[in-house]
Write a protein that holds these residues in place. Structure first.
Motif, PDB file in Angstrom:
ATOM      1  N   GLU A 125       0.820  -1.205   0.000  1.00  0.00           N
ATOM      2  CA  GLU A 125       0.000   0.000   0.000  1.00  0.00           C
ATOM      3  C   GLU A 125       0.859   1.263   0.000  1.00  0.00           C
ATOM      4  O   GLU A 125       0.528   2.251  -0.655  1.00  0.00           O
ATOM      5  N   GLU A 126       1.981   1.225   0.725  1.00  0.00           N
ATOM      6  CA  GLU A 126       2.847   2.401   0.760  1.00  0.00           C
ATOM      7  C   GLU A 126       3.466   2.675  -0.614  1.00  0.00           C
ATOM      8  O   GLU A 126       3.730   3.825  -0.971  1.00  0.00           O
ATOM      9  N   ALA A 129       0.932   4.707  -2.420  1.00  0.00           N
ATOM     10  CA  ALA A 129       0.915   6.075  -1.891  1.00  0.00           C
ATOM     11  C   ALA A 129       2.108   6.870  -2.399  1.00  0.00           C
ATOM     12  O   ALA A 129       1.988   8.066  -2.714  1.00  0.00           O
ATOM     13  N   TRP A 220     -10.464   2.380  -2.035  1.00  0.00           N
ATOM     14  CA  TRP A 220      -9.246   2.681  -1.275  1.00  0.00           C
ATOM     15  C   TRP A 220      -8.275   3.481  -2.135  1.00  0.00           C
ATOM     16  O   TRP A 220      -7.668   4.460  -1.678  1.00  0.00           O
ATOM     17  N   GLU A 224      -6.700   7.243  -1.562  1.00  0.00           N
ATOM     18  CA  GLU A 224      -5.259   7.526  -1.543  1.00  0.00           C
ATOM     19  C   GLU A 224      -4.900   8.648  -2.513  1.00  0.00           C
ATOM     20  O   GLU A 224      -4.016   9.461  -2.232  1.00  0.00           O
ATOM     21  N   LYS A 227      -5.861  11.787  -0.747  1.00  0.00           N
ATOM     22  CA  LYS A 227      -4.876  12.065   0.296  1.00  0.00           C
ATOM     23  C   LYS A 227      -3.607  12.680  -0.281  1.00  0.00           C
ATOM     24  O   LYS A 227      -2.965  13.531   0.355  1.00  0.00           O
TER      25      LYS A 227
END
Length: 257
Positions: A125-126, A129, A220, A224, A227
């Motif tokens: 997931e990082e 991002a 999701w 992101e 974000k």
């Protein structure tokens, strides 16, 4: 990363049926809606199947890829195109070997694209991002980020339908998959048989490729992107300008800075 070494030199032959014109059509439609760019960065440009048509249409394109072998093939193809197709209004191109998670250019660009499910190769997931943050920072205000990914259900179908077999005169493969359902992470194993030597010689080289991809929840990913700073995010299905549902195979994201 061992993938895309020998594979780079047979990639175009294996992928000749991929819908590259459809990716280009989708990008142009997005730009007609949100502003026609002058400068384009392509993340995961591979052998230049999308990069080169954009250059030949007059755009200033930066092709970014992690694989030096894929970039070598792209450069060779671009040189051949430039010599043989002077009828096109030429743009410009530069090729950069960079990690898409932390890509950087000296100047911001008008649009960033990443097609052919490149983003699915990011396994944490990082990682997702980081790509979103790097892309937001690399865009001009009002710029667009266009990319596609496989829907999680696509990997489930791969797992159910495998193995896949190609048997052509000059190249063949056996492709098997193993799915980690909890992570929605799939491992593709390909045994590739590529003919060596001149036409008529039945000598083949066998080599193995392992590619791992992960699919993420669509909402999701939208969160992101927001974000990371994107002010508007739309998700479409399968090259069309329709909302994406669970029956979609590919998800297309259009994010505006």
């Amino acid at each position: 990363m061992s993938s895309y070494r020998k594979f780079a030199y047979v990639y175009d032959e294996l992928m000749e049926d991929m819908p590259y014109p459809e990716w280009l059509r989708f990008a142009r439609k997005a730009w007609e809606r949100h502003g026609m760019p002058h400068s384009v960065a392509e993340l995961g440009c591979g052998t230049g199947a999308i990069t080169i048509p954009l250059v030949n249409s007059g755009f200033e394109v930066t092709g970014i890829d992690l694989s030096s072998d894929m970039l070598a093939v792209a450069r060779s193809k671009m040189e051949a195109t430039s010599q043989g197709r002077r009828l096109f209004r030429e743009g410009s191109v530069r090729w950069l070997q960079q990690d898409m998670r932390d890509w950087r250019l000296p100047e911001p660009v008008d649009t960033v694209i990443s097609f052919c499910d490149c983003v699915n190769y990011l396994l944490e997931e990082e990682d997702i991002a980081r790509v979103f943050r790097s892309t937001y920072e690399g865009l001009e205000p009002g710029g667009t980020f266009l990319f596609d990914v496989h829907h999680p259900n696509t990997f489930r179908r791969y797992d159910e339908e495998q193995p896949f077999v190609l048997d052509e005169r000059s190249i063949s493969y056996i492709w098997t998959c193993e799915l980690d359902a909890e992570r929605c992470e799939i491992e593709h194993r390909l045994s590739i048989f590529a003919r060596t030597g001149a036409e008529g010689h039945n000598l083949y080289e066998r080599f193995e490729e392992v590619h791992v991809q992960r699919a993420y929840d669509p909402e999701w990913m939208r969160t992101e992107l927001i974000k990371a700073g994107f002010r508007e995010v739309q998700i479409y299905a399968d090259f069309e300008w329709v909302g994406a549902g669970d029956d979609a195979s590919r998800l297309f994201y259009v994010a505006i800075k």
